[in-house]
Design a protein around this motif. Structure first.
Motif, PDB file in Angstrom:
ATOM      1  N   TYR A  45      50.662  48.554   7.801  1.00 21.52           N
ATOM      2  CA  TYR A  45      49.361  49.233   7.643  1.00 21.52           C
ATOM      3  C   TYR A  45      49.513  50.737   7.892  1.00 21.52           C
ATOM      4  CZ  TYR A  45      44.623  50.806   8.774  1.00 21.52           C
ATOM      5  OH  TYR A  45      43.443  51.516   8.819  1.00 21.52           O
ATOM      6  N   GLN A  46      50.260  51.097   8.932  1.00 17.88           N
ATOM      7  CA  GLN A  46      50.476  52.514   9.252  1.00 17.88           C
ATOM      8  C   GLN A  46      51.286  53.222   8.164  1.00 17.88           C
ATOM      9  OE1 GLN A  46      52.198  52.706  13.194  1.00 17.88           O
ATOM     10  NE2 GLN A  46      50.435  51.729  14.138  1.00 17.88           N
ATOM     11  N   ILE A  47      52.241  52.501   7.575  1.00 17.29           N
ATOM     12  CA  ILE A  47      53.035  53.090   6.483  1.00 17.29           C
ATOM     13  C   ILE A  47      52.126  53.448   5.310  1.00 17.29           C
ATOM     14  CG2 ILE A  47      54.748  52.494   4.688  1.00 17.29           C
ATOM     15  CD1 ILE A  47      56.230  50.901   6.910  1.00 17.29           C
ATOM     16  N   LEU A  48      51.130  52.577   5.055  1.00 13.66           N
ATOM     17  CA  LEU A  48      50.202  52.822   3.947  1.00 13.66           C
ATOM     18  C   LEU A  48      49.206  53.940   4.236  1.00 13.66           C
ATOM     19  CD1 LEU A  48      49.403  49.151   2.868  1.00 13.66           C
ATOM     20  CD2 LEU A  48      50.610  50.858   1.498  1.00 13.66           C
ATOM     21  N   THR A  49      48.871  54.135   5.500  1.00 14.98           N
ATOM     22  CA  THR A  49      47.785  55.070   5.825  1.00 14.98           C
ATOM     23  C   THR A  49      48.228  56.376   6.491  1.00 14.98           C
ATOM     24  OG1 THR A  49      47.447  53.867   7.910  1.00 14.98           O
ATOM     25  CG2 THR A  49      46.051  53.246   6.038  1.00 14.98           C
ATOM     26  N   GLN A  50      49.348  56.356   7.200  1.00 13.81           N
ATOM     27  CA  GLN A  50      49.697  57.527   8.022  1.00 13.81           C
ATOM     28  C   GLN A  50      50.844  58.382   7.494  1.00 13.81           C
ATOM     29  OE1 GLN A  50      50.183  56.426  12.162  1.00 13.81           O
ATOM     30  NE2 GLN A  50      48.338  55.173  12.158  1.00 13.81           N
TER      31      GLN A  50
ATOM     32  N   ASP B 226      39.263  50.296   3.934  1.00 14.98           N
ATOM     33  CA  ASP B 226      40.164  50.040   5.056  1.00 14.98           C
ATOM     34  C   ASP B 226      40.502  48.556   5.180  1.00 14.98           C
ATOM     35  OD1 ASP B 226      41.561  51.162   7.456  1.00 14.98           O
ATOM     36  OD2 ASP B 226      40.277  49.704   8.463  1.00 14.98           O
ATOM     37  N   LYS B 227      39.491  47.700   4.995  1.00 12.73           N
ATOM     38  CA  LYS B 227      39.737  46.246   5.090  1.00 12.73           C
ATOM     39  C   LYS B 227      40.712  45.783   4.008  1.00 12.73           C
ATOM     40  CE  LYS B 227      35.477  44.740   7.387  1.00 12.73           C
ATOM     41  NZ  LYS B 227      34.247  43.931   7.244  1.00 12.73           N
ATOM     42  N   ALA B 228      40.625  46.421   2.843  1.00 14.08           N
ATOM     43  CA  ALA B 228      41.528  46.079   1.745  1.00 14.08           C
ATOM     44  C   ALA B 228      42.966  46.460   2.096  1.00 14.08           C
ATOM     45  CB  ALA B 228      41.089  46.785   0.465  1.00 14.08           C
ATOM     46  N   VAL B 229      43.135  47.633   2.715  1.00 17.86           N
ATOM     47  CA  VAL B 229      44.473  48.096   3.104  1.00 17.86           C
ATOM     48  C   VAL B 229      45.073  47.150   4.138  1.00 17.86           C
ATOM     49  CG1 VAL B 229      45.816  50.013   4.072  1.00 17.86           C
ATOM     50  CG2 VAL B 229      43.860  50.501   2.591  1.00 17.86           C
ATOM     51  N   ARG B 230      44.226  46.706   5.093  1.00 15.02           N
ATOM     52  CA  ARG B 230      44.711  45.763   6.112  1.00 15.02           C
ATOM     53  C   ARG B 230      45.100  44.421   5.464  1.00 15.02           C
ATOM     54  NH1 ARG B 230      44.993  47.336  11.103  1.00 15.02           N
ATOM     55  NH2 ARG B 230      43.760  49.124  11.809  1.00 15.02           N
TER      56      ARG B 230
ATOM     57  N   THR C 241      38.648  46.501  -2.911  1.00 17.99           N
ATOM     58  CA  THR C 241      38.013  45.802  -1.788  1.00 17.99           C
ATOM     59  C   THR C 241      38.927  44.684  -1.266  1.00 17.99           C
ATOM     60  OG1 THR C 241      36.956  44.216  -3.258  1.00 17.99           O
ATOM     61  CG2 THR C 241      35.725  46.243  -2.775  1.00 17.99           C
ATOM     62  N   GLU C 242      38.557  44.178  -0.094  1.00 16.74           N
ATOM     63  CA  GLU C 242      39.310  43.078   0.506  1.00 16.74           C
ATOM     64  C   GLU C 242      39.262  41.846  -0.401  1.00 16.74           C
ATOM     65  OE1 GLU C 242      39.517  40.708   4.814  1.00 16.74           O
ATOM     66  OE2 GLU C 242      37.710  41.829   4.252  1.00 16.74           O
ATOM     67  N   GLU C 243      38.067  41.602  -1.014  1.00 13.08           N
ATOM     68  CA  GLU C 243      37.899  40.433  -1.899  1.00 13.08           C
ATOM     69  C   GLU C 243      38.847  40.525  -3.096  1.00 13.08           C
ATOM     70  OE1 GLU C 243      35.347  42.298  -0.772  1.00 13.08           O
ATOM     71  OE2 GLU C 243      34.681  40.854   0.752  1.00 13.08           O
ATOM     72  N   LEU C 244      38.973  41.739  -3.660  1.00 11.79           N
ATOM     73  CA  LEU C 244      39.833  41.939  -4.828  1.00 11.79           C
ATOM     74  C   LEU C 244      41.302  41.670  -4.469  1.00 11.79           C
ATOM     75  CD1 LEU C 244      40.196  42.947  -7.787  1.00 11.79           C
ATOM     76  CD2 LEU C 244      40.489  45.233  -6.849  1.00 11.79           C
ATOM     77  N   VAL C 245      41.717  42.156  -3.302  1.00 16.08           N
ATOM     78  CA  VAL C 245      43.099  41.957  -2.852  1.00 16.08           C
ATOM     79  C   VAL C 245      43.399  40.472  -2.705  1.00 16.08           C
ATOM     80  CG1 VAL C 245      44.727  42.334  -0.945  1.00 16.08           C
ATOM     81  CG2 VAL C 245      43.261  44.202  -1.705  1.00 16.08           C
ATOM     82  N   HIS C 246      42.481  39.726  -2.045  1.00 19.38           N
ATOM     83  CA  HIS C 246      42.697  38.282  -1.855  1.00 19.38           C
ATOM     84  C   HIS C 246      42.684  37.531  -3.181  1.00 19.38           C
ATOM     85  CE1 HIS C 246      42.997  37.965   2.465  1.00 19.38           C
ATOM     86  NE2 HIS C 246      41.961  38.786   2.611  1.00 19.38           N
ATOM     87  N   LYS C 247      41.801  37.945  -4.074  1.00 19.85           N
ATOM     88  CA  LYS C 247      41.686  37.297  -5.381  1.00 19.85           C
ATOM     89  C   LYS C 247      42.998  37.447  -6.171  1.00 19.85           C
ATOM     90  CE  LYS C 247      39.078  37.601  -9.701  1.00 19.85           C
ATOM     91  NZ  LYS C 247      38.112  38.413 -10.462  1.00 19.85           N
ATOM     92  N   LYS C 248      43.581  38.633  -6.088  1.00 19.48           N
ATOM     93  CA  LYS C 248      44.797  38.915  -6.858  1.00 19.48           C
ATOM     94  C   LYS C 248      46.044  38.276  -6.240  1.00 19.48           C
ATOM     95  CE  LYS C 248      43.471  42.029 -10.054  1.00 19.48           C
ATOM     96  NZ  LYS C 248      43.790  41.918 -11.485  1.00 19.48           N
ATOM     97  N   LEU C 249      46.074  38.183  -4.917  1.00 18.52           N
ATOM     98  CA  LEU C 249      47.344  37.872  -4.267  1.00 18.52           C
ATOM     99  C   LEU C 249      47.431  36.601  -3.430  1.00 18.52           C
ATOM    100  CD1 LEU C 249      48.535  41.368  -3.044  1.00 18.52           C
ATOM    101  CD2 LEU C 249      49.491  40.042  -4.878  1.00 18.52           C
TER     102      LEU C 249
END
Length: 442
Positions: A340-345, A369-373, A420-428
């Protein structure tokens, strides 16, 4: 080069999350080199570099640390894979070629610095040559009034060329034919000398100039190379490059575990593996290597070796080579929080890269943020379920999420799109949960 260990670590923190032990060890090794150079010659010769062995899975930051170091320090640096070298007598590159590669890298650094130092002289040379073509000089018999008019025209033309107004104008330029250069870095010195002789023969054949019609913009580039060749003393550049490579050179020796002789794979071992290790010994310990630019001593070159050591272990290397890497540091596997930190920091992180790429299409991409997590969580789970490839998993995961969005980006011109978090879960989620699918897709 004059950076404190804390400053080196602070710089690395911008690009590599965690791995503090590795950063600290490397920062100290680099600072020790600076300290050594401040001592008298007798003491300098006694202090040998403490080579480093980094142990860690793929994708945890070993190569990234070395890559960023090279950019930050502006020291001669090369990254090589130990697995591409072979023992003398087998087909492949000999280990001395890495030193010749380092010298070539050092020469390019010194040349760039010298060109920067002589930038005004080079710019003047280029400007005068182009203006001379655009505005031929007056004959000596010209009157004073014509000379005054010409001077005004000359000043005006110089301003136009310098500002780029004349870039599209076509001029006839005397372009020296390029000399044929042979890359000798992978060849034995004897063969390199033969090829160097060929190079000189071809250079003498191609001495005559040939006239070409080129734009002023292209002429600037061609004349800049010509000016650099004329203004820089190649002998002093080569001497300085050799000195820097000897005293400040760093060689990052990746995949060193691939030449270790493990007990598990004893039946499949290439017989040249131990030979490569024995060939590496004198290079790492300190020896003289001939290059076409001169002889270089490897006593004070810093070697940073790295390997995953999944199948083999450091103790599988021959004892003599183990002793040449006294500093050992183990890099930690990446956790969900680290991903998560690699993606954001990190500076210019993957998320920033995708946002910038899609902004070219006029689309504003937003990562919640929820999507990144969720991305970090699924990437970590994929690493646990299949092979652990560290942060490289994030590239695959994000590409799978954004593939369709990137394909249809032209439809979102001037619009926002939120991940969004929903999109990430739907795809993966389905892919990550299914081991077979995960192995093929992620």
């Amino acid at each position: 080069m004059n950076l404190t260990p804390k400053e080196i670590v602070a710089y690395l923190d911008k690009y590599v999350i965690g791995q503090n032990a590795a950063k600290k060890t490397i920062a100290l090794a680099l600072r020790t080199r600076y300290r050594r150079m401040q001592l008298d010659k007798t003491m300098q010769n006694e202090i040998m570099p403490k080579n480093i062995l980094m142990i860690g899975s793929t994708g945890v930051g070993k190569t990234e640390i070395s890559r960023r170091l090279a950019k930050m320090m502006s020291v001669p640096f090369i990254k090589v894979e130990a697995s591409k070298y072979t023992e003398v007598g087998f087909v492949g590159r000999d280990v001395e070629s890495m030193i010749r590669d380092l010298v070539v890298n050092s020469i390019s650094i010194v040349k760039a610095e010298k060109e920067e130092e002589n930038r005004d002289k080079i710019d003047n040379y280029v400007l005068n040559k182009i203006v001379e073509k655009l505005l031929p000089p007056l004959p000596k018999s010209a009157s004073e009034s014509k000379k005054d008019d010409y001077q005004r025209l000359l000043e005006s033309m110089e301003k136009k060329v310098a500002s780029g107004e004349m870039d599209d104008k076509v001029i006839e330029l005397d372009v020296a034919k390029l000399n044929i250069e042979f890359d000798d870095s992978g060849l034995p010195p004897e063969m390199a000398k033969v090829q160097e002789s060929f190079s000189k023969v071809f250079a003498s054949i191609n001495k005559e100039d040939n006239k070409k019609e080129v734009s002023v913009k292209d002429a600037k580039s061609l004349l800049r190379q010509e000016a650099a060749q004329k203004l820089l003393d190649s002998a002093s550049v080569n001497a300085e490059a050799l000195r820097r490579a000897e005293n400040g050179g760093i060689i990052f020796l990746d995949e060193i575990d691939k030449i270790a002789l493990s007990e598990k794979s004893a039946g499949r071992n290439d017989p040249s593996k131990e030979g490569v290790q024995r060939d590496l010994l004198p290079i790492v310990e300190g020896s003289s290597v001939s290059t076409k630019y001169g002889t270089i001593n490897t006593d004070h070159i810093l070697f940073i070796a790295a390997g995953a050591f999944h199948v083999s272990k450091p103790s599988d290397l021959i004892p003599e080579l183990q002793g040449r890497f006294p500093l050992r540091v183990e890099l930690e596997s990446l956790t969900e929080e680290t991903l998560y930190q690699i993606l954001t920091q990190t500076e210019n992180s993957l998320l920033r890269q995708y946002e910038a790429l899609l902004s070219v299409e006029g689309m504003k991409l937003i990562f919640e943020d929820k999507a990144v997590r969720a991305v970090a969580k699924l990437a970590h789970r994929a690493n646990e379920n299949t092979e652990d490839i560290g942060a490289r998993r994030l590239h695959t995961v994000l590409e799978n999420i954004l593939e369709e969005i990137s394909y249809d980006a032209d439809e979102y011109d001037g619009k926002e799109f939120s991940i969004t978090e929903e999109l990430v879960h739907k795809k993966l989620e389905e892919v990550v949960e299914d081991d077979d699918l995960s192995r093929y897709i992620l």
